[in-house]
Design a protein around this motif. Structure first.
Motif, PDB file in Angstrom:
ATOM      1  N   LEU A 190      43.141  -9.248  41.481  1.00 39.66           N
ATOM      2  CA  LEU A 190      42.369  -8.109  40.997  1.00 39.66           C
ATOM      3  C   LEU A 190      42.553  -7.934  39.489  1.00 39.66           C
ATOM      4  O   LEU A 190      41.594  -7.695  38.760  1.00 39.66           O
ATOM      5  CB  LEU A 190      42.776  -6.836  41.737  1.00 39.66           C
ATOM      6  CG  LEU A 190      41.992  -5.571  41.390  1.00 39.66           C
ATOM      7  CD1 LEU A 190      40.527  -5.755  41.772  1.00 39.66           C
ATOM      8  CD2 LEU A 190      42.580  -4.371  42.103  1.00 39.66           C
ATOM      9  N   ARG A 191      43.796  -8.095  39.003  1.00 37.50           N
ATOM     10  CA  ARG A 191      44.042  -7.987  37.560  1.00 37.50           C
ATOM     11  C   ARG A 191      43.284  -9.063  36.800  1.00 37.50           C
ATOM     12  O   ARG A 191      42.697  -8.797  35.760  1.00 37.50           O
ATOM     13  CB  ARG A 191      45.537  -8.065  37.266  1.00 37.50           C
ATOM     14  CG  ARG A 191      46.285  -6.792  37.599  1.00 37.50           C
ATOM     15  CD  ARG A 191      47.685  -6.792  37.019  1.00 37.50           C
ATOM     16  NE  ARG A 191      48.513  -7.889  37.471  1.00 37.50           N
ATOM     17  CZ  ARG A 191      49.216  -7.894  38.604  1.00 37.50           C
ATOM     18  NH1 ARG A 191      49.182  -6.858  39.409  1.00 37.50           N
ATOM     19  NH2 ARG A 191      49.946  -8.929  38.930  1.00 37.50           N
ATOM     20  N   ALA A 192      43.277 -10.295  37.312  1.00 42.08           N
ATOM     21  CA  ALA A 192      42.584 -11.388  36.622  1.00 42.08           C
ATOM     22  C   ALA A 192      41.082 -11.193  36.635  1.00 42.08           C
ATOM     23  O   ALA A 192      40.403 -11.446  35.644  1.00 42.08           O
ATOM     24  CB  ALA A 192      42.940 -12.726  37.279  1.00 42.08           C
ATOM     25  N   ASN A 193      40.561 -10.732  37.758  1.00 42.01           N
ATOM     26  CA  ASN A 193      39.116 -10.616  37.912  1.00 42.01           C
ATOM     27  C   ASN A 193      38.536  -9.342  37.316  1.00 42.01           C
ATOM     28  O   ASN A 193      37.487  -9.371  36.694  1.00 42.01           O
ATOM     29  CB  ASN A 193      38.728 -10.696  39.395  1.00 42.01           C
ATOM     30  CG  ASN A 193      38.778 -12.104  39.903  1.00 42.01           C
ATOM     31  OD1 ASN A 193      37.843 -12.852  39.699  1.00 42.01           O
ATOM     32  ND2 ASN A 193      39.876 -12.485  40.526  1.00 42.01           N
ATOM     33  N   ALA A 194      39.187  -8.238  37.511  1.00 40.47           N
ATOM     34  CA  ALA A 194      38.607  -6.963  37.081  1.00 40.47           C
ATOM     35  C   ALA A 194      39.228  -6.438  35.791  1.00 40.47           C
ATOM     36  O   ALA A 194      38.535  -6.204  34.804  1.00 40.47           O
ATOM     37  CB  ALA A 194      38.757  -5.936  38.196  1.00 40.47           C
ATOM     38  N   ALA A 214      41.316  -7.872  33.531  1.00 38.04           N
ATOM     39  CA  ALA A 214      41.217  -8.772  32.381  1.00 38.04           C
ATOM     40  C   ALA A 214      39.786  -8.844  31.864  1.00 38.04           C
ATOM     41  O   ALA A 214      39.548  -8.881  30.650  1.00 38.04           O
ATOM     42  CB  ALA A 214      41.726 -10.164  32.745  1.00 38.04           C
ATOM     43  N   THR A 215      38.820  -8.839  32.775  1.00 37.69           N
ATOM     44  CA  THR A 215      37.413  -8.856  32.362  1.00 37.69           C
ATOM     45  C   THR A 215      37.077  -7.595  31.583  1.00 37.69           C
ATOM     46  O   THR A 215      36.425  -7.650  30.536  1.00 37.69           O
ATOM     47  CB  THR A 215      36.499  -9.000  33.589  1.00 37.69           C
ATOM     48  OG1 THR A 215      36.801 -10.243  34.231  1.00 37.69           O
ATOM     49  CG2 THR A 215      35.037  -8.972  33.197  1.00 37.69           C
ATOM     50  N   GLY A 216      37.532  -6.442  32.067  1.00 38.89           N
ATOM     51  CA  GLY A 216      37.287  -5.190  31.366  1.00 38.89           C
ATOM     52  C   GLY A 216      37.904  -5.173  29.974  1.00 38.89           C
ATOM     53  O   GLY A 216      37.284  -4.710  29.005  1.00 38.89           O
ATOM     54  N   LEU A 217      39.121  -5.695  29.853  1.00 35.94           N
ATOM     55  CA  LEU A 217      39.773  -5.749  28.541  1.00 35.94           C
ATOM     56  C   LEU A 217      39.016  -6.669  27.588  1.00 35.94           C
ATOM     57  O   LEU A 217      38.856  -6.352  26.401  1.00 35.94           O
ATOM     58  CB  LEU A 217      41.223  -6.219  28.692  1.00 35.94           C
ATOM     59  CG  LEU A 217      42.161  -5.230  29.376  1.00 35.94           C
ATOM     60  CD1 LEU A 217      43.494  -5.895  29.699  1.00 35.94           C
ATOM     61  CD2 LEU A 217      42.359  -3.992  28.527  1.00 35.94           C
ATOM     62  N   LEU A 218      38.544  -7.811  28.098  1.00 33.38           N
ATOM     63  CA  LEU A 218      37.782  -8.725  27.253  1.00 33.38           C
ATOM     64  C   LEU A 218      36.460  -8.092  26.825  1.00 33.38           C
ATOM     65  O   LEU A 218      36.049  -8.204  25.666  1.00 33.38           O
ATOM     66  CB  LEU A 218      37.526 -10.045  27.981  1.00 33.38           C
ATOM     67  CG  LEU A 218      36.798 -11.115  27.180  1.00 33.38           C
ATOM     68  CD1 LEU A 218      37.610 -11.518  25.944  1.00 33.38           C
ATOM     69  CD2 LEU A 218      36.526 -12.327  28.050  1.00 33.38           C
ATOM     70  N   ALA A 245      36.507 -15.617  35.374  1.00 36.66           N
ATOM     71  CA  ALA A 245      37.730 -14.948  35.810  1.00 36.66           C
ATOM     72  C   ALA A 245      38.208 -15.598  37.097  1.00 36.66           C
ATOM     73  O   ALA A 245      37.482 -15.670  38.070  1.00 36.66           O
ATOM     74  CB  ALA A 245      37.458 -13.463  36.034  1.00 36.66           C
ATOM     75  N   ALA A 246      39.448 -16.052  37.075  1.00 35.76           N
ATOM     76  CA  ALA A 246      40.010 -16.664  38.274  1.00 35.76           C
ATOM     77  C   ALA A 246      41.522 -16.521  38.250  1.00 35.76           C
ATOM     78  O   ALA A 246      42.144 -16.581  37.203  1.00 35.76           O
ATOM     79  CB  ALA A 246      39.643 -18.136  38.346  1.00 35.76           C
ATOM     80  N   TRP A 247      42.076 -16.334  39.408  1.00 37.97           N
ATOM     81  CA  TRP A 247      43.524 -16.383  39.550  1.00 37.97           C
ATOM     82  C   TRP A 247      43.808 -17.390  40.641  1.00 37.97           C
ATOM     83  O   TRP A 247      43.333 -17.255  41.766  1.00 37.97           O
ATOM     84  CB  TRP A 247      44.117 -15.030  39.915  1.00 37.97           C
ATOM     85  CG  TRP A 247      45.604 -15.145  40.029  1.00 37.97           C
ATOM     86  CD1 TRP A 247      46.494 -15.142  39.000  1.00 37.97           C
ATOM     87  CD2 TRP A 247      46.367 -15.345  41.216  1.00 37.97           C
ATOM     88  NE1 TRP A 247      47.759 -15.317  39.472  1.00 37.97           N
ATOM     89  CE2 TRP A 247      47.710 -15.439  40.835  1.00 37.97           C
ATOM     90  CE3 TRP A 247      46.045 -15.449  42.551  1.00 37.97           C
ATOM     91  CZ2 TRP A 247      48.734 -15.632  41.743  1.00 37.97           C
ATOM     92  CZ3 TRP A 247      47.061 -15.647  43.468  1.00 37.97           C
ATOM     93  CH2 TRP A 247      48.388 -15.732  43.059  1.00 37.97           C
ATOM     94  N   MET A 248      44.567 -18.419  40.294  1.00 38.11           N
ATOM     95  CA  MET A 248      44.903 -19.459  41.261  1.00 38.11           C
ATOM     96  C   MET A 248      46.419 -19.544  41.312  1.00 38.11           C
ATOM     97  O   MET A 248      47.040 -20.158  40.452  1.00 38.11           O
ATOM     98  CB  MET A 248      44.300 -20.796  40.850  1.00 38.11           C
ATOM     99  CG  MET A 248      42.797 -20.738  40.732  1.00 38.11           C
ATOM    100  SD  MET A 248      41.992 -22.272  40.262  1.00 38.11           S
ATOM    101  CE  MET A 248      43.007 -22.879  38.950  1.00 38.11           C
ATOM    102  N   GLY A 249      46.999 -18.892  42.274  1.00 40.58           N
ATOM    103  CA  GLY A 249      48.440 -18.883  42.398  1.00 40.58           C
ATOM    104  C   GLY A 249      48.889 -19.669  43.610  1.00 40.58           C
ATOM    105  O   GLY A 249      48.079 -20.166  44.388  1.00 40.58           O
TER     106      GLY A 249
END
Length: 176
Positions: A138-142, A144-148, A125-129
Motif C-alpha cells: 500500500l505504501r509503494a502503490n498509494a 509513494a505515488t501521492g508523494l511523487l 508503482a510496485a512492491w515485490m517483497g
C-alpha cells in the motif's frame, strides 16, 4: 549473446576490473549514456560504469554502505539501487529500500534528489517483497505515488501504473 562483465552466478562480490574479473552482486538494471553502461549493483549499494570499448567496470557512485545521503561520489549513500534511466543529462536511480528516486547530474557529478521540473511523469508503482505484505504494498502503490505527484505537481500530465499486490489475498480457494 556475449557477457560484458562478471559471470559465474556463485562467484559474486564487489570487484572492479575488466570483463570476467569483475564481481557484481545482484545487478538489476542498466542504462546507456555516451559509450558506457551504468549498472545498478544492487546488493553492493553502488552504481558502476562499464566502458563498452574496454569492458572496464569502475565504481561510479556511492559508498557501498546502505543508507540515505545526498552528496558527490562516495559520499552519497543508497539502499539497494534498482532501476536506472538517463534523460536530460541526468542518471535517475530507483533507490529501492529508501522508497525514493534519486538523480545525478552526469556533467557535474552532483548527486541529489529528484528534480521537480518535469512536464510529463510516468510512474510504475510496485512492491515485490519476499512475502505478501499488504501494508508495504500500500505504501509503494498509494503513498509513494501521492508523494511523487505532490513533488511533481507542476507536470502537465501524470500516468500511474500500479500492481495489484496492494490487495489482500482472498482466502476463497476459487480465487487462486
Amino acid at each position: 549473446v556475449r557477457t560484458l562483465a562478471g559471470g559465474d552466478l556463485f562467484d559474486f562480490g564487489d570487484v572492479d576490473g575488466v570483463g570476467d574479473t569483475v564481481r557484481l552482486q545482484h545487478p538489476l538494471d542498466v542504462a546507456y549514456h555516451d559509450g558506457a553502461l551504468f549498472l545498478s549493483d544492487t546488493y553492493n549499494h553502488r552504481i558502476k560504469r562499464l566502458d563498452l570499448e574496454t569492458r572496464r567496470v569502475t565504481a561510479f557512485a556511492w559508498s557501498g554502505q546502505p543508507g540515505f545521503r545526498d552528496g558527490r561520489g562516495k559520499r552519497a549513500r543508497f539502499y539497494e539501487p534498482g532501476g536506472l534511466a538517463v534523460g536530460g543529462g541526468r542518471l535517475f536511480v530507483a533507490d529501492t529500500n529508501n522508497h525514493a528516486v534519486r538523480a545525478v547530474d552526469l556533467e557535474t557529478g552532483d548527486y541529489g534528489s529528484l528534480p521537480d521540473d518535469f512536464t510529463h511523469v510516468v510512474h510504475f508503482a510496485a512492491w515485490m517483497g519476499p512475502r505478501p505484505d499488504h501494508d508495504r504494498a500500500l505504501r509503494a502503490n498509494a503513498e509513494a505515488t501521492g508523494l511523487l505527484m505532490q513533488h511533481c505537481r507542476s507536470a502537465e500530465a501524470f500516468l500511474v501504473a500500479s500492481t495489484n499486490s496492494v490487495y489482500r489475498p482472498n482466502d476463497d480457494p476459487m480465487h487462486q
